[in-house]
Design a protein around this motif. Sequence first.
Motif, short mmCIF file in Angstrom:
data_model
loop_
_atom_site.label_atom_id
_atom_site.label_comp_id
_atom_site.label_asym_id
_atom_site.label_seq_id
_atom_site.Cartn_x
_atom_site.Cartn_y
_atom_site.Cartn_z
N PRO A 14 49.94 32.77 40.84
CA PRO A 14 48.69 32.06 41.16
C PRO A 14 48.31 32.13 42.62
O PRO A 14 47.13 32.13 42.97
N ALA A 15 49.30 32.21 43.50
CA ALA A 15 49.00 32.27 44.94
C ALA A 15 48.35 33.59 45.33
O ALA A 15 47.71 33.69 46.38
N ASP A 16 48.49 34.62 44.47
CA ASP A 16 47.92 35.93 44.77
C ASP A 16 46.49 36.09 44.25
O ASP A 16 45.88 37.13 44.43
N ARG A 17 45.98 35.08 43.59
CA ARG A 17 44.64 35.18 43.02
C ARG A 17 43.58 35.28 44.11
O ARG A 17 43.60 34.56 45.09
N ARG A 27 37.60 46.06 42.18
CA ARG A 27 38.97 46.26 42.64
C ARG A 27 39.92 45.42 41.79
O ARG A 27 39.49 44.50 41.08
N PRO A 28 41.23 45.66 41.85
CA PRO A 28 42.18 44.88 41.05
C PRO A 28 42.38 43.48 41.62
O PRO A 28 43.48 43.11 42.03
N GLU A 29 41.30 42.70 41.65
CA GLU A 29 41.36 41.35 42.19
C GLU A 29 41.11 40.29 41.12
O GLU A 29 41.01 39.11 41.42
N LEU A 30 41.01 40.73 39.86
CA LEU A 30 40.89 39.77 38.78
C LEU A 30 42.21 39.02 38.62
O LEU A 30 43.28 39.50 39.02
N GLY A 31 42.14 37.85 38.00
CA GLY A 31 43.35 37.06 37.80
C GLY A 31 44.41 37.80 37.02
O GLY A 31 45.61 37.57 37.20
#
Length: 280
Positions: A145-148, A135-139
């Motif tokens: 940064p808070a959404d990482r 899923r699009p959860e890569l950095g």
Amino acid sequence: MHRVVIAAAVAAWPGVVSAAAPSCVSSMNYPGGDLPNMPVAAASEGACHALCEADAACNLYTYHVGGGCSYLGETCSLSGGCCWLKDEEVSGKAPAMNNCTCSGWVRVPKSKYVPPTPPTARRRNVLYMVVDDLRPELGAYAPTPADRVLHSPHMDALAKQGTVFDNAYCQIAICSPSRLSFLTSRRPDHSGAYNFIDQFRQADCGRNLPDARWNAADVTPVDTVTWKGAACHWGDKVSPCGGSGQCCTLCAEHTACDRWTFFTKDAVAHCMLYRDGGEG
């Protein structure tokens, strides 16, 4: 340089090779791949090893002791011993067992691969990585940064050097049918796989036909399953999560089910399971 540890000599055979050459594997015989005019005389496996090492065309060798040593009728006709220098291990021919021989590698053969076309300075390299359920959860996809969600420094560094695509497309939003589609080069409506039960050689779960139902004269109801789950958004429509794919899975699990119909009413999912043939 590739070296092979020698096995223990087989003492039951007179004149059997010894462990003098550390890279000569006892009782091993490599068939084929001989250099011209083989065999040549060698007094020991160490001497055979040295002959191969001195010849740039030789990559491996097989040594057969003299003195009348014979295994399954194979003997050495040269005085002292026979040495076969070889440039390659012939593909498809497994090493043979011979208690009068030993074999070893001296150097790794050079690759014979020739690229179909020489690379040009303007040609770009493409690194293609296949990851399941990514899923699009890569950095690289985190706006701040808070959404990482994941710690992925190497993939993030790769993303900074390349192109990050924000739109992703797949054949179907279910992992197993999507994987089957990727592996078979067939869309789900061709493979027939829509769920986690059937595979492409046996899938026959029907197709999604909007606003279509089976003729009551052709089918017999075998079960009805309903559920009311969290709302899932499919384009401009909202329905309970699971949808027709879940109904297809339920039909595949039911031994008497041949067909299914899925619909929603008042935010409740209805999965109708049928078998072929009417009741009358």
